[in-house]
Design an enzyme around this catalytic site. Structure first.
Site, PDB file in Angstrom:
ATOM      1  N   ASP A  81       0.907  -1.131   0.130  1.00 18.67           N
ATOM      2  CA  ASP A  81       0.028  -0.059  -0.016  1.00 18.67           C
ATOM      3  C   ASP A  81       0.874   1.229  -0.068  1.00 18.67           C
ATOM      4  O   ASP A  81       0.376   2.332  -0.435  1.00 18.67           O
ATOM      5  CB  ASP A  81      -0.852   0.053   1.132  1.00 18.67           C
ATOM      6  CG  ASP A  81      -2.176  -0.945   0.832  1.00 18.67           C
ATOM      7  OD1 ASP A  81      -2.398  -1.477  -0.115  1.00 18.67           O
ATOM      8  OD2 ASP A  81      -2.959  -1.007   2.065  1.00 18.67           O
ATOM      9  N   GLN A 254       5.139  10.115   3.985  1.00 15.52           N
ATOM     10  CA  GLN A 254       6.051   9.726   3.256  1.00 15.52           C
ATOM     11  C   GLN A 254       6.727  10.965   3.011  1.00 15.52           C
ATOM     12  O   GLN A 254       7.749  11.245   2.229  1.00 15.52           O
ATOM     13  CB  GLN A 254       5.523   9.325   1.905  1.00 15.52           C
ATOM     14  CG  GLN A 254       4.949   7.819   2.190  1.00 15.52           C
ATOM     15  CD  GLN A 254       4.532   6.925   0.833  1.00 15.52           C
ATOM     16  OE1 GLN A 254       4.443   7.796  -0.147  1.00 15.52           O
ATOM     17  NE2 GLN A 254       4.228   5.970   0.688  1.00 15.52           N
TER      18      GLN A 254
END
Length: 301
Positions: A81, A254
């Site tokens: 994912d 991220q």
């Protein structure tokens, strides 16, 4: 990270790009196997540039993600994912759908096991699939009324403290109206996709993607009356850092920006979307049972 069905007209795919989590063991061999399988289906196969560079794949033509629009019909992502999140943000608004293939644990978005790819992927290539559209968040970081960063998030925008600092105080406004001052470890603004990610761990509800809205979830709030809340999709949330040391805003965990007192994070639903493709018969509830270890229903049902 649930997925609603789409009623869009289905089509077959001919120009396919492969994207891989190049840090994973055996990725080069698996991508080569996928390229061979797709070629046997009559597809023109490309390798995403960063994937090709890190793995030394030179036998197939290469395209950067920026070159996908208009030149690629489908992106096949091999990883988890997290890989889908990164690629999804880059492809948002491009019209290029994604298929996720996982190499280990079942993912919410990478729902095709690598062991079944030889059967399932040709069906999707031929146009036998279910599609769903996912919304993203558009976040802007303002310092003294000047934009210092802008980012998209498919899962969530998270304002939180570092592991060694104390609580952070945040002032939250919705469409300019003051909602509350909150002392906590942080605050999550989540899409329905992200409601099964960090927001769920912090006590938020699971939202089906057809529930149009944004989810606000406090992280370990000082006042127990600070509860998760679902807001309409057309609102703008302003989060001001009132007080706190080593405060950070993360985008899908991220990328991040370090914050100062007085900084404002402005979050709204993006006008960009991505499309995920799943095998026919895909069940969101089966995925939840397996991921969240819900009791299986009796075989007599």
């Amino acid at each position: 990270m649930l997925s609603p069905s789409s009623n869009s007209i289905k089509k077959a795919f001919r120009r396919v790009a492969l994207v891989g989590k190049y840090q994973a063991d055996g990725m080069q061999e698996r991508l080569n196997d996928l390229a061979k399988l797709l070629s046997e289906q009559g597809c023109e196969v490309f390798i995403e540039a960063a994937t090709a560079s890190h793995l030394g794949l030179t036998a197939r033509p290469i395209k950067t993600i920026e070159q996908f629009t208009g030149a690629i019909d489908l992106a096949v992502v091999l990883g988890g994912d997290g890989t889908i999140l990164g690629i999804g943000r880059q492809l948002a608004g491009s019209g290029v759908p994604l298929v996720g293939i996982n190499m280990g644990r079942l993912g919410y978005m990478t729902d095709i096991p690598i062991q079944q790819v030889q059967t399932i992927l040709p069906q999707i290539i031929a146009g036998d699939y279910e599609a769903d559209t996912r919304t993203l968040l558009d976040a802007v970081v303002l310092r003294k009324q000047q934009e210092i960063n802008r980012a998209l998030a498919l899962n969530d925008v998270v304002v939180n403290r570092s592991g060694i600092s104390g609580m952070v105080e945040l002032a939250v406004r919705v469409n300019g109206s003051f909602m509350y001052n909150q002392r906590s470890d942080g605050l999550i603004v989540s899409t329905p996709t992200g409601s099964t990610a960090y927001a769920l761990s912090a006590g938020g509800p699971i939202l089906h993607p057809r529930v149009a809205g944004l989810l606000l979830v406090p992280i370990a709030p000082h006042a127990l009356s600070n509860r998760p809340i679902v807001l309409p999709e057309d609102i703008v949330v302003n989060i001001e850092v009132v007080e706190g040391k080593e405060v950070i805003v993360n985008f899908d965990m991220q990328s991040q920006t370090h914050l100062q007192a007085g900084d404002i994070i402005q979050v709204c639903q993006s006008d960009k979307t991505i499309t995920l493709l799943h095998p026919c018969g895909h069940s969101d509830y089966k995925t939840l049972r397996e991921k969240l270890h819900w009791n299986e229903y009796p075989s007599t049902f």
